[in-house]
Design a protein around this motif. Structure first.
Motif, short mmCIF file in Angstrom:
data_model
loop_
_atom_site.label_atom_id
_atom_site.label_comp_id
_atom_site.label_asym_id
_atom_site.label_seq_id
_atom_site.Cartn_x
_atom_site.Cartn_y
_atom_site.Cartn_z
N ALA A 26 0.82 -1.28 0.14
CA ALA A 26 -0.01 -0.19 0.04
C ALA A 26 0.89 1.40 0.10
N ARG A 27 2.10 1.29 0.87
CA ARG A 27 2.85 2.31 0.67
C ARG A 27 3.46 2.51 -0.54
N ALA A 28 4.06 1.76 -1.11
CA ALA A 28 4.61 1.72 -2.51
C ALA A 28 3.83 2.09 -3.56
N ALA A 29 2.57 1.60 -3.23
CA ALA A 29 1.39 2.12 -4.37
C ALA A 29 1.19 3.79 -4.29
N ASP A 30 1.06 4.25 -2.82
CA ASP A 30 0.76 5.54 -2.62
C ASP A 30 1.95 6.43 -3.16
N LYS A 55 1.89 6.98 -6.90
CA LYS A 55 0.74 7.74 -7.26
C LYS A 55 1.22 9.26 -6.97
N ARG A 56 1.65 9.64 -5.81
CA ARG A 56 2.43 10.88 -5.43
C ARG A 56 3.55 11.22 -6.75
N ARG A 57 4.48 10.24 -6.85
CA ARG A 57 5.36 10.61 -8.07
C ARG A 57 4.98 10.91 -9.26
N ALA A 58 3.88 10.16 -9.55
CA ALA A 58 3.20 10.65 -11.07
C ALA A 58 2.57 12.00 -11.01
#
Length: 187
Positions: free
Chosen positions: A11-15, A18-21
């Motif tokens: 979940a942290r990796a996905a978040d 998303k922020r990086r994108a």
């Protein structure tokens, strides 16, 4: 517990992705000068969030480095203690070998002494078993007489051998001259 931890990591990796994108999209619009006034606060919030995360990570890394250094010192001290213990063990081993050698030598000495004592007792028992001639009075000083004993009564005079005084004198003279060669008769 492991499944929950793995789910949190995902979940942290996905978040993070998303922020990086979002941040890459906003920076691309900034480069083209097409950033809207409503997107500027969003860009600012994302950058501040990254700076805060960066500060947190730096503090975490510093704490981990401190912990690693502390553990390295403890590990070094443990290695030193092990080295000293090994040296002490080697010294104790040498000491034990020395005492073992002394112990075996002492055991051999004790065995030899027991053997000598056994031989002495055997000889003494044999000597005690032999019949002794009766002690005879020698006459003269009672302290030197075997029959009068070591502490004769006063006046310390041996009553002498039974018989006349002349017999005692002859016996004394014979005893004193027994070791002298006898003269050859003259013809």
């Amino acid at each position: 517990m492991a499944r929950r931890t793995m789910a949190l990591r995902k979940a942290r990796a996905a978040d993070r992705q998303k922020r990086r994108a979002e941040l890459e999209h906003l920076l691309a619009r900034l480069d083209r000068h097409t950033l809207l006034d409503t997107e500027r606060p969003l860009l600012r919030a994302r950058v501040e969030q990254l700076l805060a995360t960066d500060a947190d990570l730096r503090r975490t890394i510093a704490g981990q480095q401190t912990l690693v250094q502390r553990q390295a010192r403890q590990l070094g001290a443990a290695h030193e203690a092990i080295r000293e213990a090994e040296q002490d063990a080697a010294e104790w081993k040498k000491t034990a070998a020395t005492y073992s050698g002394l112990h075996s030598s002492a055991e051999q000495d004790v065995a030899d002494l027991r053997e000598q004592l056994h031989a002495y007792r055997a000889v003494e028992a044999q000597r005690q078993a032999e019949p002794r001639p009766a002690a005879k009075h020698s006459g003269g000083n009672a302290e030197d007489c075997p029959a009068c004993g070591p502490n004769p009564p006063y006046p310390f005079l041996c009553p002498g051998a039974p018989g006349t005084r002349a017999d005692r004198v002859r016996a004394f003279l014979a005893e004193q001259t027994a070791h002298l060669p006898t003269p050859e008769p003259q013809s």
